[in-house]
Design an enzyme around this catalytic site. Structure first.
Site, mmCIF file in Angstrom:
data_model
loop_
_atom_site.group_PDB
_atom_site.id
_atom_site.type_symbol
_atom_site.label_atom_id
_atom_site.label_comp_id
_atom_site.label_asym_id
_atom_site.label_seq_id
_atom_site.Cartn_x
_atom_site.Cartn_y
_atom_site.Cartn_z
ATOM 1 N N GLU A 88 -4.942 -8.665 -0.540
ATOM 2 C CA GLU A 88 -5.777 -8.402 0.643
ATOM 3 C C GLU A 88 -7.230 -8.286 0.209
ATOM 4 O O GLU A 88 -7.568 -7.417 -0.611
ATOM 5 C CB GLU A 88 -5.339 -7.120 1.374
ATOM 6 C CG GLU A 88 -4.009 -7.278 2.082
ATOM 7 C CD GLU A 88 -3.614 -6.082 2.920
ATOM 8 O OE1 GLU A 88 -4.504 -5.374 3.432
ATOM 9 O OE2 GLU A 88 -2.392 -5.860 3.051
ATOM 10 N N GLU A 101 0.835 -1.213 0.000
ATOM 11 C CA GLU A 101 0.000 0.000 0.000
ATOM 12 C C GLU A 101 0.868 1.261 0.000
ATOM 13 O O GLU A 101 0.756 2.113 0.886
ATOM 14 C CB GLU A 101 -0.987 -0.015 1.179
ATOM 15 C CG GLU A 101 -1.965 -1.162 1.083
ATOM 16 C CD GLU A 101 -3.173 -1.075 2.015
ATOM 17 O OE1 GLU A 101 -3.220 -0.204 2.885
ATOM 18 O OE2 GLU A 101 -4.097 -1.894 1.840
HETATM 19 O O1 AHR Z 1 -5.288 -6.072 6.834
HETATM 20 C C1 AHR Z 1 -5.242 -4.905 7.614
HETATM 21 C C2 AHR Z 1 -4.570 -3.752 6.880
HETATM 22 O O2 AHR Z 1 -5.335 -3.372 5.786
HETATM 23 C C3 AHR Z 1 -3.223 -4.020 6.288
HETATM 24 O O3 AHR Z 1 -2.198 -3.905 7.207
HETATM 25 C C4 AHR Z 1 -3.106 -2.966 5.231
HETATM 26 O O4 AHR Z 1 -2.291 -3.360 4.161
HETATM 27 C C5 AHR Z 1 -4.542 -2.733 4.822
HETATM 28 O O5 AHR Z 1 -4.849 -1.377 4.786
#
Ligand code: AHR
Length: 487
Positions: free
Chosen positions: A297, A175
């Site tokens: 994610e 990110e």
């Molecule tokens: O999964 C929780 C968080 O969500 C992670 O650390 C981040 O990459 C995302 O914003």
């Protein structure tokens, strides 16, 4: 009961479903690693080298193919050197992102790679670009994968690991548009090119490098990134998208108390993953015919359970989550021409978990059972499938995908997101003669969940599927997930 026609054409072979589409994610966040997966060697909870035995067994059961670590946002503050060597000498740090708790670094590189060996899965590292250096990342790769003689490989040996580990998947940052450095895509893309140059392929190990891709629908990020890097620099770019009932991070909604309206908006938001993959995929294809998408994610993100640390992201997991998981996995299968990996956030005690723990107790969530029911899609070939649909609350409620594995067995997975309508699915099979059908079903009230005093309230049960002249017929009750194995 309404009958919906479905069709499968086994002659119409689509893409290979990489087993990594069934991947997972474990961050140093809340009780995912500490007091979750890793309880330490001295814990009374049965463990091997500090890792809970029941968790290893559960991960193996669903054939977990890949595990991402150490973050998340944590990755861009993680310095791998803090997590090697004698544990009592390892420096402590503050986990600024997640609750400001003390991180004692007792779970580090050796512990993670050993865990992956126990599970039998590929490790997927997220390297630190945000607050790290090129040298630090390059050294980590050498420490892990170099078989020859060098100060770093010698250090690894002194720390107890003679042979290098195999490392395929490497994410260069996380990110980077947000917690990983708040960068502009132009700046990150140049940094990406620089960092990846020094992440070498040692001793026959071949890295599959993943560039940090967009947040949700930031198509500009994808376009700029893809115009600066190419398939020589990276094999894939990542995409992060979380399903939030309200669509609003500031007021996400409860994991257990939700209205029907919130339920349907959750499903609608989950289905949006398909649009995101289609649109980002089209941009990737405009620039490269080889590069892939890694959705590293995904999952439901709700308000934390009342009384728990807001920085620990602990939530319950109901039948709603099972439907969301099935919707996603059917999308990933259907889009396996471009998606080569996906990682649910997160494996234990955080967000849409597979497993929840409390002391020595362990609960398999409805989401876990969906991964179990879908596991035979791993490394199978997607084939054409179609189902007539029904639209309720403005969303199509039935989702499906079908594949054939190397032994010629067919897996069909269906989800019915409707809260009040059961269907009969009358499916024609072209190019496939089924002699046996084994079906199983996961269904319960949409707000039901497994808890420590009722861990098996929701679990898969045998279901009946009838072979017909033209194919197979079965019921798909409201709020259910059905998988059928044909041979
Ligand atoms: O999964 C929780 C968080 O969500 C992670 O650390 C981040 O990459 C995302 O914003």
């Amino acid at each position: 009961m309404k009958t919906l026609s479905a069709a499968v054409n086994a002659y119409d072979k689509k893409s290979h479903i990489n087993r990594e589409l069934y991947g997972h994610f474990s961050e140093h966040l809340g009780r995912c690693i500490y007091n979750g997966i890793f309880v330490g060697e001295d814990s009374p909870i049965p463990n091997t080298d500090g890792v809970r035995n029941d968790i290893i067994e559960a991960f193996r059961e669903i054939r977990m193919p890949v595990l991402r670590w150490p973050g998340g946002c944590f990755a861009d503050e993680y310095h791998w050197r803090d997590g090697i060597g004698e544990k009592s000498q390892r420096p402590k740090m503050v986990n600024t992102h997640w609750g400001g708790v003390t991180e004692d670094n007792s779970f580090g590189t050796h512990e993670f790679f050993d865990l992956c060996e126990k599970i039998g899965c590929e490790p997927y590292l997220a390297g630190n670009v945000g607050s790290g250096t090129v040298e630090e990342m390059a050294d980590w790769i050498e420490y892990i994968t170099f078989d020859g003689v060098s100060p770093l490989s010698d250090e690894r040996r002194r720390n107890g690991r003679e042979k290098p580990w195999k490392l395929k998947y490497l994410g260069i940052g996380n990110e980077n548009w947000g917690c990983g450095g708040n960068m502009r895509p132009e700046y990150y893309a140049d940094l990406y090119r620089r960092y990846q140059t020094y992440c070498r392929n040692f001793s026959g190990n071949e890295l599959f490098k993943v560039a940090g891709g967009p947040n949700v629908d930031d198509y500009h990020w994808t376009d700029v990134l893809m115009s600066i890097i190419n398939d020589w620099h990276a094999k894939a770019i990542s995409l992060h998208y979380y399903t939030i009932p309200s669509g609003n991070f500031e007021a996400k909604g409860s994991s257990v108390n939700f209205t029907d309206e919130e339920y349907y908006s959750t499903i609608k938001n989950a289905q949006y993953m398909d649009t995101l993959i289609e649109k980002h995929g089209a941009i990737i294809r405009r620039h490269s015919d080889k590069m892939k998408l890694v959705v590293d994610e995904w999952g439901c993100w709700y308000d934390v359970l009342e009384g728990t640390n807001p920085g620990f992201l602990y939530q319950q997991n109901t039948m709603r989550d099972a439907i969301v998981a099935a919707v996603h996995l059917n999308i990933f299968n259907s889009r396996s021409d471009i998606v080569c990996m996906a990682n649910l956030a997160q494996a234990v005690n955080v967000l849409q978990s597979l497993l929840l723990t409390e002391g020595d107790k362990l609960v398999k969530t409805p989401t876990y059972h969906v991964f179990d029911m879908f596991k035979t899609h791993q490394d199978a070939q997607l084939v054409y499938s179609f189902t007539e649909n029904s639209v309720q609350n403005n969303i199509p409620v039935v989702s499906q995908s079908v594949s054939i594995d190397a032994d010629g067995k067919m897996t069909m997975t269906f989800a019915n997101a409707s809260l009040d309508e059961d269907f009969e699915i009358d499916c024609s099979l072209v190019g496939y003669e089924a002699k046996t059908a084994d079906a199983c079903i996961l269904t319960e009230d949409v707000r039901a969940y497994n808890d420590f005093d009722a861990p098996e309230k929701i679990k898969p049960a045998a279901h009946s599927a009838e072979l017909t002249d033209k194919g197979v017929k079965f019921t798909l009750p409201k709020c259910s997930v059905v998988s059928i194995r044909l041979s």
